[in-house]
Write a protein that holds these residues in place. Structure first.
Motif, mmCIF file in Angstrom:
data_model
loop_
_atom_site.group_PDB
_atom_site.id
_atom_site.type_symbol
_atom_site.label_atom_id
_atom_site.label_comp_id
_atom_site.label_asym_id
_atom_site.label_seq_id
_atom_site.Cartn_x
_atom_site.Cartn_y
_atom_site.Cartn_z
ATOM 1 N N LYS A 1 0.927 -1.503 -0.001
ATOM 2 C CA LYS A 1 -0.083 0.247 0.232
ATOM 3 C C LYS A 1 0.701 1.130 0.081
ATOM 4 O O LYS A 1 1.803 1.201 1.049
ATOM 5 N N ARG B 1 -5.185 3.708 0.535
ATOM 6 C CA ARG B 1 -6.142 2.397 0.066
ATOM 7 C C ARG B 1 -7.352 3.047 -1.727
ATOM 8 O O ARG B 1 -8.274 3.806 -0.706
ATOM 9 N N TYR C 1 -5.866 4.870 4.515
ATOM 10 C CA TYR C 1 -6.574 2.841 5.165
ATOM 11 C C TYR C 1 -6.560 2.712 6.747
ATOM 12 O O TYR C 1 -6.817 2.683 7.494
ATOM 13 N N PRO D 1 -12.581 4.809 9.471
ATOM 14 C CA PRO D 1 -13.129 5.849 8.458
ATOM 15 C C PRO D 1 -13.234 7.073 8.278
ATOM 16 O O PRO D 1 -12.988 7.618 7.778
#
Length: 277
Positions: A226, A243, A248, A270
């Motif tokens: 990532k 991501r 992420y 998130p």
């Protein structure tokens, strides 16, 4: 009023640990003030400060238990972002915000007013409607639980944290437990916050070997390949993994003067990540 707003927002954020909640609290205070009979209000600024702080204390006392996956962590912020209206020099560093979670709302307020805004005990007593002696006692009680953590670190711009962050990223990318262990203090603590939507492998891990092993596993399972970026959030160095053009996972590091990592705060929630950059 804009400068007043920034100051009120900074008070509220330091007490609640949530920028969104702080905005709502200050907005509520300002809306009530507009429709208030101001005949007996001699100092508008002091009245708004007192109202905001007490509103934030009451809010914090009502929301002490948060149902999340993992360990609830404060909402980190980029103090360089133009959209962030906090006063940088008076916003507590991230590690301190985490430690402040151990305190009651009033203890947080007394500590923040004294250490962050340089209030005298007389001024604190007037704002919180307590005695000067009580203010001193509350500050002493709060200080004992905060491990002498600086309000704002004095080494944020030194090369040591930057080098540690680069070494940390390299150790993670290689999945090297031994390389990670070389960067961690023996009593390192890792806390992970998944919010209400993301399950985390473990809420808290303590100890160099166990933490390095967990980090290597997380890297292999979730972070491998990532893209990443380096940042400073709440006066502390951080690495964000991305991501699909969204953050992420974010690791905020507490690094000592020798470049050793004392704490790692892993945020996967998130809702907190979407506002970071």
């Amino acid at each position: 009023m804009q400068e007043n707003y920034r100051q009120l927002l900074t008070y509220a954020y330091n007490i609640t640990g949530s920028y969104e909640d702080a905005q709502d609290l200050v907005q509520d205070v300002l809306e009530k003030y507009i429709s208030l009979d101001k005949t007996d209000i001699r100092n508008e600024k002091n009245f708004l400060i007192k109202s905001t702080i007490n509103h934030a204390i009451n809010f914090k006392n009502r929301h002490t238990k948060k149902m999340v996956y993992g360990e609830w962590l404060p909402e980190p912020l980029s103090l360089e972002n133009a959209e962030t209206k906090l006063i940088k020099e008076q916003t507590a560093r991230y590690t301190l915000l985490v430690l402040l979670e151990r305190l009651s709302g009033k203890e947080r307020a007394v500590y923040i007013l004294k250490e962050g805004f340089d209030y005298s005990h007389q001024e604190i007593a007037e704002v919180l409607d307590i005695s000067v002696e009580n203010s001193r006692k509350i500050l002493s009680r709060a200080g004992k639980q905060l491990q002498n953590v600086q309000y704002i670190p004095d080494h944020i711009n030194s090369s040591i944290p930057n080098e540690t962050l680069s070494q940390y990223q390299r150790a993670l990318s290689e999945g090297s437990i031994s390389m990670l262990e070389e960067l961690l203090l023996n009593d390192i603590k890792l806390s992970a916050d998944g919010g209400q939507r993301v399950r985390v492998i473990k809420a808290v891990e303590v100890g160099k070997s166990a933490t390095a092993t967990l980090l290597a596993y997380v890297q292999q399972q979730f972070l491998n390949q990532k893209p990443y970026t380096f940042h400073i959030f709440n006066h502390q160095h951080a690495i964000c993994f991305w991501r699909e053009n969204q953050i992420y996972n974010c690791h905020i590091l507490d690094i000592d003067h020798e470049g050793m990592i004392r704490e790692i705060y892993s945020i996967v929630d998130p809702e907190k990540l979407k506002k970071l950059v």
